[in-house]
Structures are given as C-alpha cells and as structure tokens.
Design an enzyme around this catalytic site. Structure first.
Site, mmCIF file in Angstrom:
data_model
loop_
_atom_site.group_PDB
_atom_site.id
_atom_site.type_symbol
_atom_site.label_atom_id
_atom_site.label_comp_id
_atom_site.label_asym_id
_atom_site.label_seq_id
_atom_site.Cartn_x
_atom_site.Cartn_y
_atom_site.Cartn_z
ATOM 1 C CG HIS A 244 -0.229 -0.063 2.541
ATOM 2 N ND1 HIS A 244 0.348 1.042 3.144
ATOM 3 C CD2 HIS A 244 -0.005 -1.109 3.383
ATOM 4 C CE1 HIS A 244 0.882 0.688 4.298
ATOM 5 N NE2 HIS A 244 0.697 -0.611 4.461
ATOM 6 C CB CYS A 260 2.644 -3.417 5.079
ATOM 7 S SG CYS A 260 1.197 -4.235 5.807
#
Length: 285
Positions: A244, A260
């Site tokens: 993301h 992440c």
C-alpha cells in the site's frame, strides 16, 4: 608353351572356383531344405522389450466434511513447505476453486482443509507452482512459504502475466509483465521487530481502508501473514501483509512498517490498475 609360374597360378584359380561353387551349392541346398530341426524349448525365441506403464493419477481420499475451511485467519498446520521459497520463476497460471476444494499434504496424501472460492467475499485465485501426476501444488493463503496439493476437480485455471519482486537489501519493488521489467519503485519495509516475511506469496485481493494514512487508495492484501503475529500491534493482529501507499514518503528506503510494503501513491495507483488476484509476489534479501 606356358611357363611353370603361369601353370601354377591357373591351378590356384581353378581350385578357388571349385571351392566357391561348392559353397554356393551348400547354401542353395540349406535354403531349400530349411535349417536342421531344433529341440523344443519353453523359452521365447525373441527378446521381449519392457515398456513403462503410463503415469497414473494418485487417487484422492474424499475430504471429510468436518475439515476446516481456510479463511483470513492462519491456515491449518501440516501442509508442506514451499520447495522454492525464493523462486524467481514467474507463476504463469492460477487456480480458482468453483466450490469448496479439498487440499492435501501430497499427491494422493491426506486432506487437511478446504479452499473456498472466496475469502471475506473476495474471489480467491492461488498461483500454481508445481504439477505431478495430474495433481497441482498451489501457494497456500494465510500461511507463509507453504504449499498445498489438490487433484483434478472443480476448479478453473486463470493465466497470470505479472510478478512483483521486492528486494529487502535495496528497498526496491519491481513489477514485471511477461518477464519484462515494467517499473520499479523505492519502498519502506518491515521494522526489525516486525520484518517483511521473506519468500513467495501472492496478491490475495484488494480492500479499501478508512483514514487518510493510506493516501486514499486501496490496499493489496497478500497471502502472507506476519512471521511473528504477536509482535505486531494488537489492532493489527489477524491482519495479512499488504502492499500500500502512505500519506507521506519520508520513510522510503527504510525499515519502518509492521511488515507491509509501502510505496509511492502513483506507484500504488498504477499497480491497482494492472495487477490481478493470484499474481505472485516474492520477497528476497
């Protein structure tokens, strides 16, 4: 009058012709009469060339109805490790179950769970990483560096053209299509306490998260989960590793996330347009 030498040569030639005529006559007589009869024998008179049987598909034990269904939570244990966790070969096909599909620990082995057509309402496509005697091995969702086997059955095959490679050493994300490098971006990766898991995984799906920190774009949820789920903040336990963007780019090139992969907003927007579920993602050192 012939000389003695010529006379001797003539006798040698005549003798050779007689011998040749005798041999020809013997061959003619043998061919017409046939070979001498042999004693009867039970052994075959010609060699038998062994032939290998065609490979057969190992039978699949019907999965019991009470097996767990793989969800967003960690997958059941007992499945084999990915034999090529850092493999860079693009997975060109994905498997999409059309009904609850039994997944096994080996071809013809033990069924351990069901793989459903959707997880949290998102259609599931898992990369096919190996084939053996009619069975296929897929990367398992909700698990790290783990595969599962399934027999021919109620599933479709989807072509996959893309691959994402994340280099931890250089903090770089590369996007390949048909094995050609399309774009690359600097990324932020997991902090020391919550590292980005190494190995092969895949894009499980995409979701919208509220709040401005994700810069107003959807998030790719991967099949991977944190290697140490207890190390992440309590509010993120049970979550998958994602790709993301972020509300700022200050930490690009550093280790600062809960596992992440963060990239620029423009990079995330492009990948959201191009990348389909089932696309393989490999994180290497």
């Amino acid at each position: 009058m012939s000389s003695p030498l010529r006379t001797r040569r003539l006798w040698i030639v005549l003798a050779a012709c007689c011998v040749l005529a005798a041999l020809v006559g013997a061959v003619v007589r043998w061919g017409s009469a046939g070979p001498a009869p042999r004693a009867a024998s039970s052994a075959p008179t010609t060699a038998t060339v062994p032939t290998s049987a065609p490979p057969t598909t190992p039978a699949a034990v019907p999965p019991p109805a009470g097996l767990p269904v793989i969800t967003y939570d960690p997958a059941p244990k007992g499945f084999p490790a990915d034999p090529e966790p850092a493999g860079r070969t693009r997975t060109a096909e994905g498997l999409h179950p059309k009904s609850n599909l039994g997944v096994y620990d080996a071809p013809g082995g033990t069924p351990l769970a069901f793989l459903a057509p959707t997880i949290l309402g998102v259609p599931v496509t898992v990369p096919i990483v190996a084939r053996s005697a009619g069975w296929v091995a897929v990367l398992l969702p909700s698990a790290n560096r783990t595969i599962a086997w399934t027999p021919p059955g109620d599933w479709d095959v989807t072509p996959l053209r893309d691959q994402i490679v994340v280099h931890k050493g250089s903090h770089t994300l590369e996007w390949y299509r048909d094995d050609a490098l399309m774009r690359s971006w600097p990324v932020t990766l997991g902090a020391k306490a919550t590292p980005t898991p190494l190995g092969r995984t895949f894009v499980l799906g995409r979701s919208s998260l509220v709040g401005d920190v994700y810069a107003g774009t959807d998030v790719f949820a991967l099949g991977a989960i944190p290697d140490d789920p207890e190390a992440v903040p309590a509010g993120l336990r049970g979550a998958h590793i994602g790709i993301h963007t972020w509300y700022n780019d200050y930490t690009l090139g550093k280790d600062d996330t809960d596992g992440c992969v963060r990239l620029t907003k423009s990079g995330q927007q492009l990948l959201l347009k191009e990348i389909v579920p089932g696309t393989s993602v490999v994180v290497v050192d």
